[in-house]
Design a protein around this motif. Sequence first.
Motif, PDB file in Angstrom:
ATOM      1  N   UNK A  48     -45.515  -4.047 -43.616  1.00  0.00           N
ATOM      2  CA  UNK A  48     -46.832  -3.783 -44.203  1.00  0.00           C
ATOM      3  C   UNK A  48     -47.867  -3.568 -43.105  1.00  0.00           C
ATOM      4  N   UNK A  49     -47.810  -4.399 -42.066  1.00  0.00           N
ATOM      5  CA  UNK A  49     -48.752  -4.270 -40.957  1.00  0.00           C
ATOM      6  C   UNK A  49     -48.714  -2.893 -40.333  1.00  0.00           C
ATOM      7  N   UNK A  55     -52.948   3.408 -42.427  1.00  0.00           N
ATOM      8  CA  UNK A  55     -53.890   3.633 -43.531  1.00  0.00           C
ATOM      9  C   UNK A  55     -55.324   3.282 -43.146  1.00  0.00           C
ATOM     10  N   UNK A  56     -55.496   2.317 -42.236  1.00  0.00           N
ATOM     11  CA  UNK A  56     -56.839   1.844 -41.888  1.00  0.00           C
ATOM     12  C   UNK A  56     -57.407   2.505 -40.635  1.00  0.00           C
ATOM     13  N   UNK A  57     -56.593   3.306 -39.971  1.00  0.00           N
ATOM     14  CA  UNK A  57     -57.025   3.922 -38.711  1.00  0.00           C
ATOM     15  C   UNK A  57     -58.323   4.704 -38.873  1.00  0.00           C
ATOM     16  N   UNK A 138     -55.447   1.451 -51.052  1.00  0.00           N
ATOM     17  CA  UNK A 138     -54.468   0.818 -51.951  1.00  0.00           C
ATOM     18  C   UNK A 138     -53.456   1.807 -52.535  1.00  0.00           C
ATOM     19  N   UNK A 139     -53.907   3.013 -52.832  1.00  0.00           N
ATOM     20  CA  UNK A 139     -52.969   4.024 -53.373  1.00  0.00           C
ATOM     21  C   UNK A 139     -51.935   4.432 -52.323  1.00  0.00           C
ATOM     22  N   UNK A 140     -52.396   4.598 -51.082  1.00  0.00           N
ATOM     23  CA  UNK A 140     -51.473   4.967 -50.007  1.00  0.00           C
ATOM     24  C   UNK A 140     -50.450   3.856 -49.775  1.00  0.00           C
ATOM     25  N   UNK A 145     -44.705   1.693 -50.656  1.00  0.00           N
ATOM     26  CA  UNK A 145     -43.746   0.656 -51.050  1.00  0.00           C
ATOM     27  C   UNK A 145     -42.519   1.229 -51.745  1.00  0.00           C
ATOM     28  N   UNK A 146     -42.657   2.387 -52.370  1.00  0.00           N
ATOM     29  CA  UNK A 146     -41.543   2.937 -53.130  1.00  0.00           C
ATOM     30  C   UNK A 146     -41.339   2.238 -54.463  1.00  0.00           C
ATOM     31  N   UNK A 147     -42.266   1.372 -54.833  1.00  0.00           N
ATOM     32  CA  UNK A 147     -42.173   0.639 -56.095  1.00  0.00           C
ATOM     33  C   UNK A 147     -43.089   1.260 -57.140  1.00  0.00           C
TER      34      UNK A 147
END
Length: 190
Positions: A48-49, A55-57, A138-140, A145-147
């Motif tokens: 996740x990290x 995603x946060x870059x 959150x969408x990215x 996750x593939x879930x």
Amino acid sequence: MTDTTAAGAAGEVAQVPGRTGEAGAAGEEFLLLDRQICFSLNAASRAFGSVYRLALKDLGLTYPQYLVMLVLWEHGELPVKRIGALVRLDSGTLSPLLKRLEAAGLVRRERLASDERSVAVRLTREGAALRTRALRVPRAIAAATGLRLDEIEDLRARLGHLTAALDRAAAQGLVADPAALPTAEPEPSS
């Protein structure tokens, strides 16, 4: 199978059963790395990290900074102590993080007039505006996750229950006889 490993400065050699991944005596399978829930959670957390870094870059935030911003976007101005409780960070970690967010112009820290010992944190105009750009995160992450969304929600709920149980165990102590733990969900009574 038994492997040997060095076990001290005196040149002693310890015998380590099951080093090839086989389960030996009863219960030894629980000492295998791939059976450790903590390792699975740690590996997922590290993964996740890596995804959150990407995603946060564009937002210029680290993951812990993102958590603080989420709390402030949700609750508005809060005392530092409350932020720490919500994001589960101690003051030694949180204080420098808040200082960096303040230097970036995203938050302001001010001593409370009612209690000089307490510091409140509030969003600046820039910090509030960053929320719009963060909506994609959150969408990215969900896509990464593939879930399915219902699976994510179920996993989040299960992790919430796990966290609560671990918090209780840390506060009350560990189970005296772990062998007595249930291995399956009890059957519903008719």
